[in-house]
Scaffold this motif. Structure first.
Motif, PDB file in Angstrom:
ATOM      1  N   TRP A   5      47.823  74.340  20.265  1.00 34.13           N
ATOM      2  CA  TRP A   5      49.136  74.617  19.959  1.00 34.13           C
ATOM      3  C   TRP A   5      49.810  73.224  19.367  1.00 34.13           C
ATOM      4  N   ARG A   6      51.020  73.603  18.755  1.00 36.64           N
ATOM      5  CA  ARG A   6      51.748  72.312  18.342  1.00 36.64           C
ATOM      6  C   ARG A   6      52.974  72.228  19.011  1.00 36.64           C
ATOM      7  N   LYS A   7      53.790  70.983  19.057  1.00 40.33           N
ATOM      8  CA  LYS A   7      55.101  70.995  19.541  1.00 40.33           C
ATOM      9  C   LYS A   7      55.784  69.970  18.441  1.00 40.33           C
ATOM     10  N   ASN A   8      56.981  69.975  18.462  1.00 39.64           N
ATOM     11  CA  ASN A   8      58.055  69.333  17.673  1.00 39.64           C
ATOM     12  C   ASN A   8      58.114  67.921  18.228  1.00 39.64           C
ATOM     13  N   PHE A   9      57.907  67.029  17.258  1.00 38.42           N
ATOM     14  CA  PHE A   9      58.082  65.559  17.730  1.00 38.42           C
ATOM     15  C   PHE A   9      58.716  64.881  16.427  1.00 38.42           C
ATOM     16  N   SER A  10      59.572  63.775  16.933  1.00 39.78           N
ATOM     17  CA  SER A  10      60.182  63.081  15.763  1.00 39.78           C
ATOM     18  C   SER A  10      59.185  61.900  15.614  1.00 39.78           C
ATOM     19  N   ALA A  20      50.012  68.823  16.677  1.00 41.67           N
ATOM     20  CA  ALA A  20      49.389  69.297  17.791  1.00 41.67           C
ATOM     21  C   ALA A  20      49.478  68.232  18.950  1.00 41.67           C
ATOM     22  N   GLU A  21      49.505  68.801  20.183  1.00 46.38           N
ATOM     23  CA  GLU A  21      49.913  67.907  21.251  1.00 46.38           C
ATOM     24  C   GLU A  21      48.697  66.778  21.734  1.00 46.38           C
ATOM     25  N   TYR A  22      47.566  67.425  21.019  1.00 45.42           N
ATOM     26  CA  TYR A  22      46.329  66.394  21.420  1.00 45.42           C
ATOM     27  C   TYR A  22      45.685  66.139  20.314  1.00 45.42           C
ATOM     28  N   ALA A  23      45.015  64.710  20.194  1.00 40.67           N
ATOM     29  CA  ALA A  23      44.458  64.602  18.687  1.00 40.67           C
ATOM     30  C   ALA A  23      42.869  64.190  19.050  1.00 40.67           C
ATOM     31  N   LYS A 129      51.351  61.665  23.317  1.00 38.11           N
ATOM     32  CA  LYS A 129      52.532  61.270  24.183  1.00 38.11           C
ATOM     33  C   LYS A 129      52.497  59.520  24.175  1.00 38.11           C
ATOM     34  N   GLU A 130      53.249  58.962  24.020  1.00 38.51           N
ATOM     35  CA  GLU A 130      53.680  57.341  23.884  1.00 38.51           C
ATOM     36  C   GLU A 130      52.750  56.849  25.207  1.00 38.51           C
TER      37      GLU A 130
END
Length: 145
Positions: A5-10, A20-23, A129-130
């Motif tokens: 699944w995907r999330k919105n990021f800037s 995607a949350e993971y790469a 995530k950073e």
């Protein structure tokens, strides 16, 4: 099981992007298959798309839309959706990886070199995530970075 699944990021420009949350970054051979058919593979980058003559001495594989990868990945992307899940994952002792997806898809990652120096990265998995650690598989084994 895990959802893809995907999330919105800037992004760096501050614009919202859906990613995607993971790469999974792959630096070795790979393929996506469904049943007994390869849907798309890593070497497809270097073959011309349908309708582009392979005899064309001016074939430029790195121009988007020119190569078979760009053509073949479209059918895969159209078929998967937000409900596609990872059903199971298998790995082997030489850095190979199999990710079984719903809808009958299988991503196979298979290192095809005997290189084992510090630069022989085969693939890495990480959370976007950073400062999240990266799980890295190389010719020397695995490590968290």
């Amino acid at each position: 099981m895990a959802r893809i699944w995907r999330k919105n990021f800037s992004n760096q420009k501050g614009e919202k992007e859906e990613v995607a949350e993971y790469a999974l970054h792959i630096q070795c051979s790979w393929r996506i298959a469904k049943g007994y058919k390869i849907v798309v593979g890593s070497r497809d980058f270097y073959s011309p798309r349908t309708g582009l003559k392979s005899e064309n001495e001016h074939f430029e594989w790195d121009i988007q839309g020119n190569n078979r990868f760009d053509e073949r990945i479209e059918s895969f992307i159209k078929d998967i959706n937000e409900y596609t899940i990872v059903e199971r994952v298998e790995s082997d002792e030489v850095g190979g990886l199999k990710i079984f997806l719903s809808q009958g898809y299988l991503l196979e990652v298979f290192p095809d070199t005997s290189e084992d120096d510090e630069y022989s990265e085969f693939w890495r998995l990480f959370n976007r995530k950073e400062d999240s650690p990266h799980f890295v598989v190389t010719g020397n084994g695995t490590k968290n970075q």
